[in-house]
Design a protein around this motif. Structure first.
Motif, PDB file in Angstrom:
ATOM      1  N   ASP A 135      18.133   8.592  -1.312  1.00  0.00           N
ATOM      2  CA  ASP A 135      17.240   8.463  -2.468  1.00  0.00           C
ATOM      3  C   ASP A 135      17.729   7.374  -3.416  1.00  0.00           C
ATOM      4  O   ASP A 135      16.925   6.647  -4.010  1.00  0.00           O
ATOM      5  N   LEU A 136      19.041   7.250  -3.561  1.00  0.00           N
ATOM      6  CA  LEU A 136      19.599   6.202  -4.418  1.00  0.00           C
ATOM      7  C   LEU A 136      19.279   4.825  -3.850  1.00  0.00           C
ATOM      8  O   LEU A 136      18.900   3.898  -4.583  1.00  0.00           O
ATOM      9  N   LYS A 137      19.406   4.698  -2.537  1.00  0.00           N
ATOM     10  CA  LYS A 137      19.108   3.424  -1.876  1.00  0.00           C
ATOM     11  C   LYS A 137      17.652   3.022  -2.104  1.00  0.00           C
ATOM     12  O   LYS A 137      17.345   1.873  -2.436  1.00  0.00           O
ATOM     13  N   LYS A 138      16.749   3.994  -1.939  1.00  0.00           N
ATOM     14  CA  LYS A 138      15.326   3.716  -2.158  1.00  0.00           C
ATOM     15  C   LYS A 138      15.065   3.328  -3.613  1.00  0.00           C
ATOM     16  O   LYS A 138      14.264   2.434  -3.891  1.00  0.00           O
ATOM     17  N   HIS A 139      15.743   4.028  -4.536  1.00  0.00           N
ATOM     18  CA  HIS A 139      15.573   3.739  -5.964  1.00  0.00           C
ATOM     19  C   HIS A 139      15.984   2.303  -6.277  1.00  0.00           C
ATOM     20  O   HIS A 139      15.249   1.583  -6.967  1.00  0.00           O
ATOM     21  N   VAL A 140      17.141   1.881  -5.795  1.00  0.00           N
ATOM     22  CA  VAL A 140      17.647   0.533  -6.064  1.00  0.00           C
ATOM     23  C   VAL A 140      16.704  -0.516  -5.482  1.00  0.00           C
ATOM     24  O   VAL A 140      16.360  -1.510  -6.139  1.00  0.00           O
ATOM     25  N   GLU A 141      16.283  -0.295  -4.240  1.00  0.00           N
ATOM     26  CA  GLU A 141      15.378  -1.255  -3.596  1.00  0.00           C
ATOM     27  C   GLU A 141      14.047  -1.342  -4.345  1.00  0.00           C
ATOM     28  O   GLU A 141      13.505  -2.433  -4.548  1.00  0.00           O
ATOM     29  N   LYS A 152      -0.825  -5.791   5.743  1.00  0.00           N
ATOM     30  CA  LYS A 152      -1.418  -7.024   6.261  1.00  0.00           C
ATOM     31  C   LYS A 152      -2.948  -7.002   6.217  1.00  0.00           C
ATOM     32  O   LYS A 152      -3.589  -8.030   6.392  1.00  0.00           O
ATOM     33  N   GLN A 153      -3.504  -5.818   5.989  1.00  0.00           N
ATOM     34  CA  GLN A 153      -4.959  -5.695   6.036  1.00  0.00           C
ATOM     35  C   GLN A 153      -5.606  -5.609   4.662  1.00  0.00           C
ATOM     36  O   GLN A 153      -6.822  -5.712   4.540  1.00  0.00           O
ATOM     37  N   CYS A 154      -4.797  -5.410   3.624  1.00  0.00           N
ATOM     38  CA  CYS A 154      -5.327  -5.367   2.260  1.00  0.00           C
ATOM     39  C   CYS A 154      -4.214  -5.757   1.298  1.00  0.00           C
ATOM     40  O   CYS A 154      -3.138  -6.176   1.733  1.00  0.00           O
ATOM     41  N   GLU A 155      -4.468  -5.598   0.011  1.00  0.00           N
ATOM     42  CA  GLU A 155      -3.495  -6.032  -0.993  1.00  0.00           C
ATOM     43  C   GLU A 155      -2.473  -4.961  -1.347  1.00  0.00           C
ATOM     44  O   GLU A 155      -1.618  -5.171  -2.197  1.00  0.00           O
ATOM     45  N   TYR A 156      -2.562  -3.829  -0.715  1.00  0.00           N
ATOM     46  CA  TYR A 156      -1.634  -2.732  -1.020  1.00  0.00           C
ATOM     47  C   TYR A 156      -0.206  -3.088  -0.596  1.00  0.00           C
ATOM     48  O   TYR A 156       0.019  -3.703   0.460  1.00  0.00           O
ATOM     49  N   ALA A 157       0.743  -2.702  -1.424  1.00  0.00           N
ATOM     50  CA  ALA A 157       2.159  -2.906  -1.116  1.00  0.00           C
ATOM     51  C   ALA A 157       2.904  -1.605  -1.361  1.00  0.00           C
ATOM     52  O   ALA A 157       2.892  -1.082  -2.479  1.00  0.00           O
ATOM     53  N   ALA A 158       3.537  -1.084  -0.325  1.00  0.00           N
ATOM     54  CA  ALA A 158       4.254   0.186  -0.420  1.00  0.00           C
ATOM     55  C   ALA A 158       5.696  -0.041  -0.842  1.00  0.00           C
ATOM     56  O   ALA A 158       6.246  -1.132  -0.677  1.00  0.00           O
ATOM     57  N   THR A 159       6.292   0.996  -1.378  1.00  0.00           N
ATOM     58  CA  THR A 159       7.694   0.912  -1.789  1.00  0.00           C
ATOM     59  C   THR A 159       8.636   1.373  -0.684  1.00  0.00           C
ATOM     60  O   THR A 159       9.838   1.162  -0.760  1.00  0.00           O
ATOM     61  N   THR A 160       8.087   2.007   0.354  1.00  0.00           N
ATOM     62  CA  THR A 160       8.894   2.434   1.502  1.00  0.00           C
ATOM     63  C   THR A 160       8.124   2.139   2.785  1.00  0.00           C
ATOM     64  O   THR A 160       6.888   2.026   2.779  1.00  0.00           O
ATOM     65  N   THR A 161       8.858   2.038   3.892  1.00  0.00           N
ATOM     66  CA  THR A 161       8.210   1.804   5.186  1.00  0.00           C
ATOM     67  C   THR A 161       7.349   2.996   5.575  1.00  0.00           C
ATOM     68  O   THR A 161       6.285   2.833   6.178  1.00  0.00           O
ATOM     69  N   GLY A 162       7.814   4.192   5.231  1.00  0.00           N
ATOM     70  CA  GLY A 162       7.035   5.390   5.519  1.00  0.00           C
ATOM     71  C   GLY A 162       5.713   5.399   4.765  1.00  0.00           C
ATOM     72  O   GLY A 162       4.671   5.782   5.300  1.00  0.00           O
ATOM     73  N   GLY A 163       5.764   4.952   3.504  1.00  0.00           N
ATOM     74  CA  GLY A 163       4.552   4.877   2.702  1.00  0.00           C
ATOM     75  C   GLY A 163       3.555   3.881   3.275  1.00  0.00           C
ATOM     76  O   GLY A 163       2.342   4.120   3.278  1.00  0.00           O
ATOM     77  N   LEU A 164       4.068   2.765   3.769  1.00  0.00           N
ATOM     78  CA  LEU A 164       3.194   1.758   4.387  1.00  0.00           C
ATOM     79  C   LEU A 164       2.560   2.301   5.656  1.00  0.00           C
ATOM     80  O   LEU A 164       1.362   2.102   5.908  1.00  0.00           O
ATOM     81  N   LYS A 165       3.349   2.997   6.459  1.00  0.00           N
ATOM     82  CA  LYS A 165       2.832   3.580   7.700  1.00  0.00           C
ATOM     83  C   LYS A 165       1.714   4.584   7.408  1.00  0.00           C
ATOM     84  O   LYS A 165       0.662   4.563   8.062  1.00  0.00           O
ATOM     85  N   ARG A 166       1.944   5.449   6.422  1.00  0.00           N
ATOM     86  CA  ARG A 166       0.926   6.439   6.066  1.00  0.00           C
ATOM     87  C   ARG A 166      -0.341   5.773   5.541  1.00  0.00           C
ATOM     88  O   ARG A 166      -1.462   6.205   5.829  1.00  0.00           O
ATOM     89  N   HIS A 167      -0.156   4.704   4.758  1.00  0.00           N
ATOM     90  CA  HIS A 167      -1.307   3.976   4.223  1.00  0.00           C
ATOM     91  C   HIS A 167      -2.158   3.392   5.346  1.00  0.00           C
ATOM     92  O   HIS A 167      -3.387   3.538   5.344  1.00  0.00           O
ATOM     93  N   ILE A 168      -1.524   2.729   6.306  1.00  0.00           N
ATOM     94  CA  ILE A 168      -2.252   2.103   7.413  1.00  0.00           C
ATOM     95  C   ILE A 168      -2.986   3.147   8.243  1.00  0.00           C
ATOM     96  O   ILE A 168      -4.159   2.982   8.594  1.00  0.00           O
ATOM     97  N   GLU A 169      -2.282   4.234   8.559  1.00  0.00           N
ATOM     98  CA  GLU A 169      -2.904   5.286   9.371  1.00  0.00           C
ATOM     99  C   GLU A 169      -4.093   5.912   8.655  1.00  0.00           C
ATOM    100  O   GLU A 169      -5.145   6.145   9.260  1.00  0.00           O
TER     101      GLU A 169
END
Length: 380
Positions: A135-141, A152-169
């Protein structure tokens, strides 16, 4: 003699180069060592020429590891083992110092470190302290390095790779997780799991201090902190104090950082991603949740739930301070804040103080930003 030596060296070269397996008669094999032409060769792995690791393969190649008691299919043997222990054997890991019950040993370990040993991972750049190193690592990043994972398909930008994956799906691939017991379809596997537990398995987590019963441990924890312990998370930019860390984060992003989530179909821009998602479903996709008891159709699953409980099941949420009884938990919470706790949301531009955040928002837009919402119907 020279020919024998030459043949032996040829065999060794071929074994090293081709990594062949040589059949040796069982009579010539010993557990401790192997005798080859009078030499003692210890059967230890040579660090330079160790054999490649052999991974276990599922009996159902390409299908994962299926559970023999249900339709679940794991991608790893360890995941299948945990699934069987949790779902079919009822294995639980109880905390010795409180009532917390984990489904995995690693979760109990994290709980114990965080809650009872007070282990914290402080951020060197701000006052934030995480309960886990991840959690600390994610916070710093996220907060200090500005790491984003753009879609790549819209202007959305996630703060985590998991968040991006969920958004795309959810948004672009239309992935849904259908409930096998009813018509409910979740956009995330975790949401489906909570739904099944709450609606079909009847899992509840009762509060020891009142009659409230949560559907998840996290909800119970937040209830106790907010209602009985009075935990608040104050905003460092204004007088706002949230009852949950997630609400504080959304408040800061929306009010002070000006974060917006624009709709690609119209000019609408949401202050929260979930609001954008609901807007798209309601306005552009025409998603509706019909009631099975009447002709009502809700625009959200939560709205349908509230409708059924209020209209057909007669569910009420009584106030412990007065005789008021709300039809939804949200309305009760808002009533308590307004009437009994005196919560107000002051305007930073004038002396006005609203009773709800949404009312304050409308006030600022109308009085100070000049925002107007024209009527779509023409007056003849």
């Amino acid at each position: 003699m020279e020919e024998n030596i030459k043949k032996e060296s040829d065999v060794k070269e071929r074994i090293i180069e081709d990594t062949c397996f040589v059949d040796i008669p069982e009579d010539g094999i010993k557990l401790e060592n192997v005798e080859i032409q009078g030499e003692n060769v210890v059967t230890e792995e040579d660090p330079l020429y160790s054999q490649p690791k052999r991974t276990k393969k599922s009996k159902h190649e390409g299908e994962g590891y299926p559970c023999s008691e249900c339709d679940y299919v794991a991608t790893k043997a360890g995941s299948l083992k945990r699934h069987i222990e949790y779902k079919h054997e009822g294995v639980r890991y109880h905390c010795k110092q409180c009532d917390y019950v984990a489904t995995q040993a690693v979760h109990l370990k994290k709980h114990f470190k965080s809650k009872h040993e007070g282990v914290k991972y402080p951020c060197k750049q701000c006052e934030y302290a995480a309960t886990q190193a991840g959690d600390l690592k994610k916070h710093v990043e996220n907060k200090h390095e500005g790491v984003r994972y753009p879609c790549k398909q819209c202007e959305y930008a996630a703060t985590t790779t998991g968040g991006l994956k969920r958004h795309i799906e959810s948004i672009h691939e239309g992935v849904r997780y259908h409930c096998k017991y009813c018509e409910y379809a979740a956009t995330q596997a975790g949401a489906l799991k909570k739904h099944v537990k709450s609606k079909h398995e009847g899992v509840k987590y009762p509060c020891k201090q009142c009659e409230y019963a949560a559907t998840t441990i996290g909800d119970l924890k937040r209830h106790v902190e907010s209602i009985h312990e009075g935990v608040r998370y104050p905003c460092k930019y204004c007088d706002y104090a949230a009852t949950q860390t997630g609400d504080l984060k959304k408040h800061v992003e929306s009010i002070h950082e000006g974060m917006r989530y624009p709709c690609k179909h119209c000019e609408y821009a949401a202050t929260k991603f979930n609001n954008l998602k609901r807007h798209v479903e309601i306005k552009h996709e025409g998603v509706r949740y019909p009631c099975t008891n009447c002709e009502y159709a809700a625009t959200t699953a939560g709205g349908l739930k509230s409708h059924v409980e209020s209209k057909h099941e007669g569910v009420r949420y009584p106030c412990k301070h007065c005789e008021y009884a709300a039809t939804t938990a949200y309305h009760l919470k808002r009533h308590v804040k307004r009437k009994h706790e005196g919560v107000r949301y002051p305007c930073s531009n004038c002396e006005y103080a609203a009773t709800t955040a949404s009312v304050l928002k409308r006030h600022v837009e109308r009085k100070h930003e000049g925002v107007r919402y024209p009527c779509k119907q023409q007056v003849i």
